[in-house]
Design a protein around this motif. Structure first.
Motif, mmCIF file in Angstrom:
data_model
loop_
_atom_site.group_PDB
_atom_site.id
_atom_site.type_symbol
_atom_site.label_atom_id
_atom_site.label_comp_id
_atom_site.label_asym_id
_atom_site.label_seq_id
_atom_site.Cartn_x
_atom_site.Cartn_y
_atom_site.Cartn_z
ATOM 1 N N ASN A 186 0.822 -1.191 0.000
ATOM 2 C CA ASN A 186 0.000 0.000 0.000
ATOM 3 C C ASN A 186 0.868 1.259 0.000
ATOM 4 N N ALA A 187 0.588 2.177 -0.934
ATOM 5 C CA ALA A 187 1.411 3.379 -1.080
ATOM 6 C C ALA A 187 1.306 4.290 0.133
ATOM 7 N N LEU A 188 0.129 4.365 0.757
ATOM 8 C CA LEU A 188 -0.034 5.229 1.917
ATOM 9 C C LEU A 188 0.794 4.725 3.098
ATOM 10 N N SER A 189 0.839 3.409 3.282
ATOM 11 C CA SER A 189 1.669 2.842 4.356
ATOM 12 C C SER A 189 3.143 3.135 4.119
ATOM 13 N N ILE A 190 3.569 3.068 2.865
ATOM 14 C CA ILE A 190 4.958 3.388 2.534
ATOM 15 C C ILE A 190 5.231 4.860 2.790
ATOM 16 N N TRP A 191 4.249 5.719 2.483
ATOM 17 C CA TRP A 191 4.406 7.153 2.750
ATOM 18 C C TRP A 191 4.619 7.408 4.246
ATOM 19 N N LEU A 192 3.843 6.737 5.084
ATOM 20 C CA LEU A 192 4.003 6.907 6.532
ATOM 21 C C LEU A 192 5.354 6.367 7.001
ATOM 22 N N LEU A 193 5.788 5.254 6.407
ATOM 23 C CA LEU A 193 7.104 4.702 6.752
ATOM 24 C C LEU A 193 8.214 5.677 6.372
ATOM 25 N N LEU A 194 8.092 6.295 5.208
ATOM 26 C CA LEU A 194 9.079 7.284 4.781
ATOM 27 C C LEU A 194 9.107 8.477 5.735
ATOM 28 N N ASN A 195 7.943 8.842 6.254
ATOM 29 C CA ASN A 195 7.902 9.929 7.231
ATOM 30 C C ASN A 195 8.562 9.531 8.544
ATOM 31 N N TRP A 196 8.411 8.271 8.941
ATOM 32 C CA TRP A 196 9.118 7.788 10.129
ATOM 33 C C TRP A 196 10.628 7.881 9.922
ATOM 34 N N ILE A 197 11.090 7.473 8.740
ATOM 35 C CA ILE A 197 12.518 7.569 8.433
ATOM 36 C C ILE A 197 12.963 9.032 8.474
ATOM 37 N N GLY A 198 12.134 9.914 7.918
ATOM 38 C CA GLY A 198 12.438 11.331 7.953
ATOM 39 C C GLY A 198 12.494 11.877 9.362
ATOM 40 N N MET A 199 11.598 11.387 10.230
ATOM 41 C CA MET A 199 11.595 11.838 11.617
ATOM 42 C C MET A 199 12.878 11.398 12.329
ATOM 43 N N VAL A 200 13.294 10.150 12.115
ATOM 44 C CA VAL A 200 14.529 9.654 12.734
ATOM 45 C C VAL A 200 15.723 10.457 12.238
ATOM 46 N N ALA A 201 15.764 10.736 10.937
ATOM 47 C CA ALA A 201 16.856 11.535 10.375
ATOM 48 C C ALA A 201 16.860 12.942 10.956
ATOM 49 N N SER A 202 15.664 13.527 11.133
ATOM 50 C CA SER A 202 15.563 14.874 11.694
ATOM 51 C C SER A 202 16.046 14.903 13.140
ATOM 52 N N VAL A 203 15.656 13.902 13.923
ATOM 53 C CA VAL A 203 16.090 13.816 15.324
ATOM 54 C C VAL A 203 17.611 13.672 15.402
ATOM 55 N N ALA A 204 18.168 12.792 14.567
ATOM 56 C CA ALA A 204 19.619 12.580 14.578
ATOM 57 C C ALA A 204 20.352 13.853 14.163
ATOM 58 N N CYS A 205 19.821 14.533 13.152
ATOM 59 C CA CYS A 205 20.455 15.775 12.670
ATOM 60 C C CYS A 205 20.376 16.867 13.731
ATOM 61 N N ALA A 206 19.218 16.995 14.388
ATOM 62 C CA ALA A 206 19.059 18.001 15.437
ATOM 63 C C ALA A 206 20.013 17.728 16.594
ATOM 64 N N TYR A 207 20.199 16.456 16.937
ATOM 65 C CA TYR A 207 21.128 16.114 18.017
ATOM 66 C C TYR A 207 22.569 16.458 17.621
ATOM 67 N N PHE A 208 22.949 16.126 16.398
ATOM 68 C CA PHE A 208 24.309 16.407 15.905
ATOM 69 C C PHE A 208 24.597 17.907 15.939
ATOM 70 N N LEU A 209 23.658 18.716 15.449
ATOM 71 C CA LEU A 209 23.863 20.163 15.415
ATOM 72 C C LEU A 209 23.819 20.762 16.815
ATOM 73 N N SER A 210 22.997 20.195 17.693
ATOM 74 C CA SER A 210 22.935 20.682 19.070
ATOM 75 C C SER A 210 24.252 20.458 19.799
ATOM 76 N N THR A 211 24.905 19.333 19.521
ATOM 77 C CA THR A 211 26.208 19.093 20.141
ATOM 78 C C THR A 211 27.215 20.145 19.709
ATOM 79 N N LYS A 212 27.098 20.609 18.477
ATOM 80 C CA LYS A 212 27.999 21.652 17.984
ATOM 81 C C LYS A 212 27.713 22.990 18.677
ATOM 82 N N ILE A 213 26.423 23.311 18.833
ATOM 83 C CA ILE A 213 26.032 24.618 19.355
ATOM 84 C C ILE A 213 26.268 24.726 20.856
ATOM 85 N N PHE A 214 25.871 23.677 21.594
ATOM 86 C CA PHE A 214 25.901 23.759 23.060
ATOM 87 C C PHE A 214 27.176 23.214 23.676
#
Length: 329
Positions: free
Chosen positions: A42-70
């Motif tokens: 199902n394409a909609l299920s894949i879309w939600l899975l892609l958003n989960w991957i995007g969320m994990v990538a966003s969290v990891a990126c935010a953590y990486f940049l926060s370590t630089k800033i703080f």
């Protein structure tokens, strides 16, 4: 999803079919459709899975940049502030069936972009490839809805007016900025290559703007007004405080988050208040501001030691309660 299927079949947006959504989001939906065709899922299920991957990538990126800033402040617990903000709002979006909405995609990409631009302001070096990827994601998110570009431009313009880092010769054009421009250029290029598509879009947008646009106050009631104006009031007060503060380098993050939240609230009004998932970018900025203030405030008196740290964690834990209350009430 229908637009994604039409494009995957070879149709051209605004020529062979029409919908008012921007070009980027139409082509973005081609990805789950194409994957679904190959894996028979199902394409909609894949879309939600892609958003989960995007969320994990966003969290990891935010953590990486926060370590630089703080890192320079010696406050390792601040590394988790922005990842927690993204995770909390994403979980709320999941429970309110708003996971994967364009506002959700925007906040996933815009917070890492804001942190990246802050690193640029502070002279913190970021490798070219991560910077380019952050810029591409932000440019993609900013062009899935015209209102989102307003938020990005508002923060960038505020920092430009407030600081003199451009005057000092720091380069604007960097890998992140080039990546950000990629999707706006592609959108403009499409309408140059296909002028019929531009004419079709203008034939819809001109009557819409002048005669058919929704009432900006549609859906406004006491509860919706509280949901919107409570965080707007807090962020506006923080913005005024940050502007009047003497230490510029320590208030840039407060200013950027406050402008991000205020601009996000403004575009909610611009689109009317009928759909509450549009508040997600406003609340993620508000949540980050409150958490940052609570944690930094409890670090001002280092002699209190563990009690101050626990007190900061307690106050920080109250913020999700406020967010849940105003989003679910």
């Amino acid at each position: 999803m229908d637009a994604g299927r039409r494009i995957y079949a070879g149709d051209l947006p605004y020529i062979d079919f029409f919908s008012e959504n921007l070009l980027t989001i139409k082509y973005l939906y081609v990805l789950p459709v194409a994957i679904a065709e190959h894996v028979n899922f199902n394409a909609l299920s894949i879309w939600l899975l892609l958003n989960w991957i995007g969320m994990v990538a966003s969290v990891a990126c935010a953590y990486f940049l926060s370590t630089k800033i703080f890192a320079r402040h010696g406050m390792p617990h601040l590394y988790w502030l922005f990842p927690l903000c993204i995770s909390l709002i994403s979980c709320l979006a999941l429970f309110t069936v708003d996971f994967g909405q364009r506002e959700h995609i925007f906040l996933l990409a815009s917070l890492p972009w804001l942190l990246y631009r802050l690193c640029k302001l502070e002279g913190i070096a970021i490798h070219r490839l991560p910077a380019f990827c952050i810029g591409v994601a932000a440019g993609l998110a900013a062009t899935i809805k015209p209102h989102f570009l307003i938020v990005i431009v508002a923060v960038e313009s505020f920092w430009l007016v407030r600081g003199n880092w451009y005057v000092r010769g720091k380069q604007i054009i960097d890998p992140g900025f080039i990546g950000f421009l990629l999707f706006p250029i592609i959108n403009v290029g499409y309408f140059i290559v296909f002028p019929d598509a531009l004419q079709s879009l203008l034939n819809w947008i001109i009557p819409y703007v002048f005669f058919q646009r929704p009432d900006l106050l549609a859906g406004i009631n006491v509860l919706s007004a509280i949901r919107l104006f409570f965080p707007l009031m807090i962020t506006s007060m923080i913005l005024v405080f940050a502007i009047t503060a003497r230490k510029r380098s320590e208030t840039r993050l407060f200013e950027g988050l406050a402008v991000f939240s205020c601009a996000s609230g403004a575009i909610v009004l611009l689109q009317s208040m009928r759909l509450f998932y549009r508040l997600m970018p406003l609340y993620v900025g508000f949540f980050a501001l409150c958490g940052l203030i609570f944690l930094l405030w409890n670090e001002t008196d280092m002699q209190k030691g563990r009690r101050a740290f626990l007190s900061g964690n307690f106050l920080f834990a109250l913020v999700p309660v406020v967010v849940v209350f105003f989003m679910v009430l």
